[in-house]
Design a protein around this motif. Structure first.
Motif, short mmCIF file in Angstrom:
data_model
loop_
_atom_site.label_atom_id
_atom_site.label_comp_id
_atom_site.label_asym_id
_atom_site.label_seq_id
_atom_site.Cartn_x
_atom_site.Cartn_y
_atom_site.Cartn_z
N GLU A 31 11.09 -5.82 -4.33
CA GLU A 31 11.71 -5.18 -5.43
C GLU A 31 10.97 -5.27 -6.78
N LYS A 32 10.47 -6.87 -7.06
CA LYS A 32 9.77 -7.05 -8.23
C LYS A 32 8.44 -6.20 -8.27
N ALA A 33 7.66 -6.27 -7.07
CA ALA A 33 6.50 -5.53 -7.29
C ALA A 33 6.54 -4.22 -7.56
N ALA A 34 7.70 -3.59 -6.74
CA ALA A 34 7.87 -2.07 -7.14
C ALA A 34 8.08 -1.72 -8.42
N GLN B 187 0.63 -1.27 -0.03
CA GLN B 187 0.03 -0.12 0.00
C GLN B 187 0.83 1.17 -0.09
N VAL B 188 1.88 1.07 0.82
CA VAL B 188 2.88 2.29 0.59
C VAL B 188 3.38 2.57 -0.72
N MET B 189 3.87 1.54 -1.38
CA MET B 189 4.33 1.71 -2.57
C MET B 189 3.30 2.13 -3.74
N ASP B 190 2.13 1.96 -3.49
CA ASP B 190 0.85 2.58 -4.28
C ASP B 190 0.67 3.85 -3.93
N ASP B 191 0.75 4.41 -2.72
CA ASP B 191 0.54 5.78 -2.25
C ASP B 191 1.87 6.52 -2.79
N MET B 192 2.98 5.93 -2.81
CA MET B 192 4.14 6.69 -3.56
C MET B 192 4.08 6.66 -4.93
N ARG B 193 3.66 5.88 -5.67
CA ARG B 193 3.21 5.97 -7.03
C ARG B 193 2.33 7.00 -7.21
N PHE C 152 7.88 2.54 -10.68
CA PHE C 152 8.95 3.29 -10.22
C PHE C 152 10.11 3.06 -11.37
N LEU C 153 10.74 4.39 -11.40
CA LEU C 153 11.92 4.29 -12.35
C LEU C 153 13.24 3.86 -11.79
N MET C 154 13.27 3.66 -10.51
CA MET C 154 14.42 2.97 -9.84
C MET C 154 13.97 2.39 -8.58
N VAL C 155 14.46 1.29 -8.21
CA VAL C 155 14.28 0.44 -6.89
C VAL C 155 15.39 -0.02 -6.30
N SER C 156 15.65 -0.03 -5.06
CA SER C 156 16.92 -0.88 -4.45
C SER C 156 15.93 -1.60 -3.19
N ALA C 157 15.97 -2.64 -3.04
CA ALA C 157 15.55 -3.44 -2.06
C ALA C 157 16.28 -4.66 -1.65
N GLU D 92 14.99 -13.18 0.00
CA GLU D 92 14.06 -13.59 -0.97
C GLU D 92 12.82 -12.78 -0.99
N GLU D 93 12.42 -12.38 0.28
CA GLU D 93 11.34 -11.34 0.50
C GLU D 93 11.45 -10.13 -0.19
N PHE D 94 12.73 -9.53 0.06
CA PHE D 94 13.36 -8.27 -0.47
C PHE D 94 13.16 -8.49 -1.92
N ALA D 95 13.40 -9.53 -2.50
CA ALA D 95 13.40 -9.55 -4.14
C ALA D 95 12.07 -9.56 -4.42
#
Length: 317
Positions: free
Chosen positions: A276-279, A235-241, A284-289, A270-273
């Motif tokens: 990142e894939k979801a983001a 949800q935070v990702m969606d809010d950011m976008r 997003f133009l750039m993601v680091s997770a 694995e959860e971070f990956a």
């Protein structure tokens, strides 16, 4: 006189809090102790210029790697923060001195001597200053442009929630290349993790930057392992976008002392990956997770990719 090396004096508001156990770090979190000539050279420049770094003050796990390459994130406006976030290791309380008018010049000189292609400038919160330090940020940006015109500039700012209405415009008018302000966590955890801030104010701050100057890249980050669930992170990702934020960072929360907010769990690589894939899928133009991701970790390389990705997107339009 406070001794900021003593935890009880560094965080007086936390002294009476019960201790939270600090769990053993898994193998994917452990890093080597800082050593090497590059590290020593960077440290020497920081000391000679009487500069504070968030790398040291916040206890960043990547300090050895970054400093060995001459990359230090400078923290302006002193070393005492007027907020008291429960996750943060920066000293808290009433800042003992006014803003240093010579600091922007010293920062610019250090950037030039380090030969940085990209620099990240952050700060403590200064709610005791009417504009929250906005003009100090602007002066620092202008000083770097003068001394190191080829260096791209990324700033990581406070939320200016108690500042004069024109504070944000002052910073935006100085035209940093990247404007970063971290949301830090999911909204449901704000009362206990970031009590002096407001989630939607921080989100709106970043949205306003884009409205004021669409050419500036916007960036924000959160920590995981504080007690959030995956749905809240998405949800935070969606809010950011929705706020047109370009760049997202997600890293593992690490507990600085027993008095700080506890580590709820260590999120697996694995959860971070998966995050990142979801983001990337959300636009997003750039993601680091990754577990060790921090706001300024590999910031220069990430900025280069960010620009490339924007150009590629514009080419597809």
């Amino acid at each position: 006189m406070r001794d900021l090396k003593i935890p009880e004096q560094r965080h007086p508001e936390k002294a009476r809090r019960p201790d939270n156990p600090q769990p053993k770090k898994p193998s994917w979190i452990r890093v080597k102790a800082p050593v090497g000539e590059g590290y020593k050279s960077t440290a020497k420049i920081m000391r000679e210029h009487k500069l504070t770094t968030v790398c040291e003050e916040a206890g960043c796990p990547n300090v050895g790697e970054c400093w060995s390459q001459g990359h230090a994130t400078m923290m302006i406006m002193g070393e005492v923060c007027t907020r008291a976030c429960t996750f943060c290791n920066i000293a808290t309380g009433k800042p003992p001195e006014p803003l240093d008018v010579f600091e922007p010049g010293r920062v610019a000189d250090a950037v030039q001597k380090l030969g940085l292609n990209h620099v990240v400038i952050t700060s403590v919160d200064r709610d005791d200053v009417s504009d929250g330090g906005a003009e100090h940020f602007a002066q620092t940006i202008r000083a770097i442009r003068h001394r190191a015109p080829e260096t791209t500039i990324e700033i990581l700012t406070p939320d200016f929630i108690k500042s004069t209405p024109d504070a944000l415009q002052i910073v935006v008018d100085a035209k940093p290349d990247v404007f970063n302000h971290n949301l830090e966590t999911v909204p449901g955890l704000y009362p206990e993790v970031r009590p002096g801030a407001r989630y939607f104010h921080s989100l709106r701050l970043l949205q306003r930057v884009k409205e004021m100057d669409p050419t500036i890249f916007t960036k924000s980050g959160i920590m995981v392992g504080l007690g959030e669930d995956k749905q809240a992170v998405h949800q935070v990702m969606d809010d950011m976008r929705a706020a047109d934020i370009d760049f997202l960072t997600i890293g593992q929360y690490l507990q600085p002392t027993p008095k700080h907010h506890k580590v709820d769990r260590f999120v697996t690589p694995e959860e971070f990956a998966g995050y990142e894939k979801a983001a990337w899928g959300k636009g997003f133009l750039m993601v680091s997770a990754t577990p060790l991701t921090r706001s300024s970790y590999h910031a220069g390389n990430d900025f280069a990719r960010l620009r490339e990705n924007r150009l590629a997107k514009l080419g597809q339009a």
